[in-house]
Scaffold this motif. Structure first.
Motif: not given
Lengths: 151, 156
Positions: A36-40, A42-52
């Protein structure tokens, strides 16, 4: 698989559980392993953190090695006072788990404090507040803790 | 035990910033160098204060819905053997001996469904030959958070 996950998420969660590097660019390293890319990443971890799905990402601490003490406690609470009793217990930031379980006793919580005196004081406060006495079950030997989930 | 400086570092690294250089950002907050932060982290890892770096995942949200706590009453002289045996099962995530109650060995398994969890719990206990045990599913989760050092020292 649960509906909260994107098809690519299990791969990411497995990679994060596997071996999180302490390096200048940890997410880049994980991204490279996965293609993956580094951006992908980080952004996916953010989404998973927001959704709990991810509660937090970081150092998993061993409270005992810092001198903290913890106990599993259980109470037998009348059904109608369960919610109220649980709220009293949850007010303590040192309570990390609090569950109603089947059978008796029915309310189970863990409390982790910087020292034994504070632990005993807080348990006594709870007992006095709710008018019940708790069964206290400290760990005497640890055989296994918190390994990876087979996601 | 840990120093105050280490405690300050742990407060930051227990929840990493989701940026390209998380350790550099933490170094800035603490007035340290990035390399210094990483050296301290590795030392705390070596000493076991930090178990590992990684995610705390909500079991339920990734599809593990059958997570019973099983408690056994094991004769004291067999406790070590039975504890180690149960801990060696791959789907057992926690296994502890505890004092203070009618049961002295506790384990948790994580399964996809209640049925699967129940079957596995019975199966694991049956390999030990222990007769006295209970399987206790949770009915309601009132709180479940990872252990963290509070941001302030004056916790309630």
């Amino acid at each position: 698989m649960s509906s909260e996950l994107d098809p690519k998420d299990p791969e990411l969660l497995r990679a994060l559980q596997e071996d999180f590097p302490v390096t200048e660019r940890p997410f880049e390293e994980i991204a490279e392993r996965m293609g993956w890319t580094e951006e992908e990443v980080i952004s996916r971890i953010r989404i998973l953190t927001d959704s709990g799905v991810i509660r937090k990402l970081g150092a998993v601490l061993n409270p005992r090695k810092m001198g903290y003490v913890s106990v599993l406690a259980a109470l037998d609470v009348p059904e109608e006072s369960l919610d109220g009793t649980a709220s009293v217990i949850n007010e303590y930031s040192s309570v990390t788990h609090n569950y109603q379980r089947e059978g008796r006793p029915n309310l189970w919580f863990t409390m982790t404090e910087p020292d034994q005196a504070t632990l005993e004081k807080h348990l006594a406060e709870i007992e006095e507040n709710i008018g019940l006495s708790a069964i206290k079950m400290p760990v005497t030997k640890m055989f296994k803790i918190g390994v990876k989930l087979d996601i | 035990m840990i120093s105050e400086e280490e405690k300050d570092l742990l407060r930051e690294v227990q929840r990493l910033p989701l940026t390209k250089r998380p350790f550099a950002e933490i170094a800035d907050r603490l007035g340290m160098k990035e390399e210094g932060v990483m050296i301290m982290c590795n030392d705390l890892l070596d000493r076991g204060v930090i178990r590992r770096f990684g995610p705390s995942i909500s079991h339920r949200k990734v599809g593990f819905a059958g997570n019973p706590m099983t408690v056994l009453n094991v004769p004291e002289e067999e406790l070590d053997d039975v504890g180690r045996e149960i801990a060696s099962e791959p789907d057992v995530t926690h296994c502890y001996a505890r004092s203070g109650w009618d049961y002295n060995l506790f384990f948790m398994i994580h399964a996809r469904t209640r049925e699967e969890g129940l079957d596995r719990a019975h199966e694991i206990v049956s390999t030990t030959g222990i007769q006295g045990y209970r399987i206790m599913f949770s009915i309601k989760e009132f709180k479940k958070i990872p252990f963290e050092i509070p941001k302030e020292n004056n916790i309630r």
